[in-house]
Design a protein around this motif. Structure first.
Motif, mmCIF file in Angstrom:
data_model
loop_
_atom_site.group_PDB
_atom_site.id
_atom_site.type_symbol
_atom_site.label_atom_id
_atom_site.label_comp_id
_atom_site.label_asym_id
_atom_site.label_seq_id
_atom_site.Cartn_x
_atom_site.Cartn_y
_atom_site.Cartn_z
ATOM 1 N N SER A 5 -1.740 16.814 10.736
ATOM 2 C CA SER A 5 -0.744 15.556 11.573
ATOM 3 C C SER A 5 -1.999 14.527 10.506
ATOM 4 C CB SER A 5 -1.065 14.990 12.845
ATOM 5 O OG SER A 5 -2.420 15.352 13.663
ATOM 6 N N GLU A 6 -3.723 14.800 10.227
ATOM 7 C CA GLU A 6 -4.504 14.054 10.337
ATOM 8 C C GLU A 6 -4.854 13.720 9.177
ATOM 9 O OE1 GLU A 6 -6.696 12.398 11.932
ATOM 10 O OE2 GLU A 6 -6.894 13.076 13.759
ATOM 11 N N PRO A 7 -4.757 14.613 8.163
ATOM 12 C CA PRO A 7 -4.361 13.766 6.850
ATOM 13 C C PRO A 7 -2.688 12.623 6.687
ATOM 14 C CG PRO A 7 -3.971 16.323 6.644
ATOM 15 C CD PRO A 7 -4.212 15.561 7.879
ATOM 16 N N ILE A 8 -2.432 12.637 7.073
ATOM 17 C CA ILE A 8 -0.591 11.615 7.099
ATOM 18 C C ILE A 8 -1.030 10.920 7.852
ATOM 19 C CG2 ILE A 8 1.618 11.353 7.984
ATOM 20 C CD1 ILE A 8 1.725 14.559 8.210
ATOM 21 N N ASN A 45 1.279 12.829 16.316
ATOM 22 C CA ASN A 45 0.671 13.917 16.087
ATOM 23 C C ASN A 45 1.104 15.422 15.868
ATOM 24 O OD1 ASN A 45 -2.126 14.137 15.234
ATOM 25 N ND2 ASN A 45 -2.026 12.623 16.668
ATOM 26 N N LYS A 100 -4.024 3.726 4.944
ATOM 27 C CA LYS A 100 -5.130 3.728 3.509
ATOM 28 C C LYS A 100 -3.811 2.511 2.630
ATOM 29 C CE LYS A 100 -8.118 7.158 2.097
ATOM 30 N NZ LYS A 100 -7.661 8.666 1.292
ATOM 31 N N ARG A 111 -4.093 19.516 14.135
ATOM 32 C CA ARG A 111 -4.832 18.165 14.094
ATOM 33 C C ARG A 111 -4.798 18.259 12.211
ATOM 34 N NH1 ARG A 111 -6.226 13.450 17.070
ATOM 35 N NH2 ARG A 111 -6.617 14.226 19.539
ATOM 36 N N LYS A 112 -5.105 19.214 11.992
ATOM 37 C CA LYS A 112 -5.360 19.507 10.646
ATOM 38 C C LYS A 112 -3.818 19.390 9.610
ATOM 39 C CE LYS A 112 -8.215 23.516 10.689
ATOM 40 N NZ LYS A 112 -9.184 24.848 10.079
ATOM 41 N N TYR A 137 4.189 14.649 12.768
ATOM 42 C CA TYR A 137 4.107 14.721 11.743
ATOM 43 C C TYR A 137 3.142 16.205 10.980
ATOM 44 C CZ TYR A 137 2.842 10.508 11.201
ATOM 45 O OH TYR A 137 2.864 8.254 11.133
ATOM 46 N N GLU A 194 -4.244 9.488 7.450
ATOM 47 C CA GLU A 194 -5.324 8.488 7.109
ATOM 48 C C GLU A 194 -4.756 8.016 6.315
ATOM 49 O OE1 GLU A 194 -8.568 8.175 7.081
ATOM 50 O OE2 GLU A 194 -7.953 8.521 9.292
ATOM 51 N N ALA A 195 -3.630 8.984 5.370
ATOM 52 C CA ALA A 195 -2.628 8.810 3.911
ATOM 53 C C ALA A 195 -2.320 6.820 4.583
ATOM 54 C CB ALA A 195 -1.866 9.492 3.932
#
Length: 311
Positions: free
Chosen positions: A121-124, A82, A130, A118-119, A85, A126-127
């Motif tokens: 790192s979390e999108p990374i 985290n 996927k 987290r705001k 990222y 999730e990407a």
């Protein structure tokens, strides 16, 4: 089991990771901005007022694989990922963590893991999830949700030999394990005495003794202690060892164990004029690999981000 372990484990998983993040930055700052994972964890054990020492060292057995693991290791690795990222640290090479300029300038007094890390790192995460990039399925207890990001898990197949080695050492007879420890210390440059700590009589509680000569031809007496333990070595064992060192006028001590050392044991090893070198299970593996002591290196490669991430 320490009372602190279930207390800390009752904290939600993400909150545990959130508490680890600023502690990692704090430890890296105290260690000069760059350190190995092992060095950071050791500094956490010695200095953290947030993460209980007993929880860091707590191990349990996987129901699926039957292998022992430390839940803290998973949370530590996710916390570091985290931070990476979010731009606070980089991973210059496997097992190392380095603060970025952003990490160095961070004000830990106002650090908020949710808002500041987290705001970002979390999108990374999730990407990557996927795209199913470099994922690995792992067994983790307590039904905790683990992000599908295999590259951050340290107990990969690449390092599986380390747990095999430790289990093999624990299964050895006391005599064979002490022989292994003497061979290991010999590889480190110590000339082993053929009598003290070898004959199993009147050795003053030592498992080996030897001499090391510096470039200035100064010879130092070295005492060796070996423990095949499951639990962590505590400070009373260090005190006993220092007493055994006194009997043979040893100026230097090496204490080797297949487990780890408690915070109090580490502190006790540094007291006085004769500092005792502590070698835990992880360090044993490092030294066996370094000196290729009864092991054969196998060449492999770790793919870089060029192959694993889209532009």
């Amino acid at each position: 089991m320490s009372e602190l372990i279930p207390e800390f484990m009752n904290i939600p998983l993400l909150e545990r990771e959130n508490r680890i993040m600023p502690e990692v930055i704090r430890c890296l700052l105290s260690l000069g901005g760059e350190a190995s994972k092992k060095e950071v964890v050791r500094d956490l054990i010695l200095t953290s007022e947030t993460i209980p020492e007993d929880y860091i060292e707590y191990a349990r057995v996987s129901k699926q694989s039957g292998k022992s693991y430390k839940p803290f290791d998973f949370q530590f690795n996710f916390a570091v990922k985290n931070l990476e990222y979010a731009g606070y640290v980089t991973i210059p090479k496997r097992g190392m963590i380095k603060l970025t300029d952003k990490g160095v300038s961070t004000n830990l007094d106002i650090f908020d893991s949710e808002e500041m890390v987290r705001k970002l790192s979390e999108p990374i995460f999730e990407a990557n999830k996927k795209k199913k990039v470099n994922t690995t399925e792992q067994d983790v207890s307590e039904n905790e949700d683990v992000k599908d990001e295999g590259s951050i898990l340290e107990n990969s197949q690449v390092d599986s030999w380390r747990s095999v080695l430790i289990n093999a050492l624990k299964a050895m007879s006391p005599k064979k394990f002490e022989l292994f420890c003497r061979r290991l210390v010999k590889q480190m440059g110590v000339e082993i005495d053929a009598k003290i700590g070898v004959q199993y009589v009147a050795d003053g509680g030592l498992d080996g003794f030897g001499y090391i000569t510096s470039d200035e031809f100064r010879t130092t007496r070295v005492a060796i202690q070996a423990k095949r333990w499951e639990g962590n070595v505590s400070s009373p064992e260090i005190d006993k060892f220092r007493g055994s060192m006194d009997k043979h006028n040893a100026e230097f001590g090496v204490f080797i164990t297949t487990s780890s050392f408690t915070k109090n044991a580490i502190e006790a090893s540094r007291v006085g004029t004769r500092v005792i070198t502590l070698i835990d299970g992880d360090t044993i593996c490092d030294l066996v690999a370094k000196y290729e002591l009864e092991v054969t290196p196998v060449m492999t490669y770790e793919l870089g981000d060029f192959y694993l991430k889209e532009e």
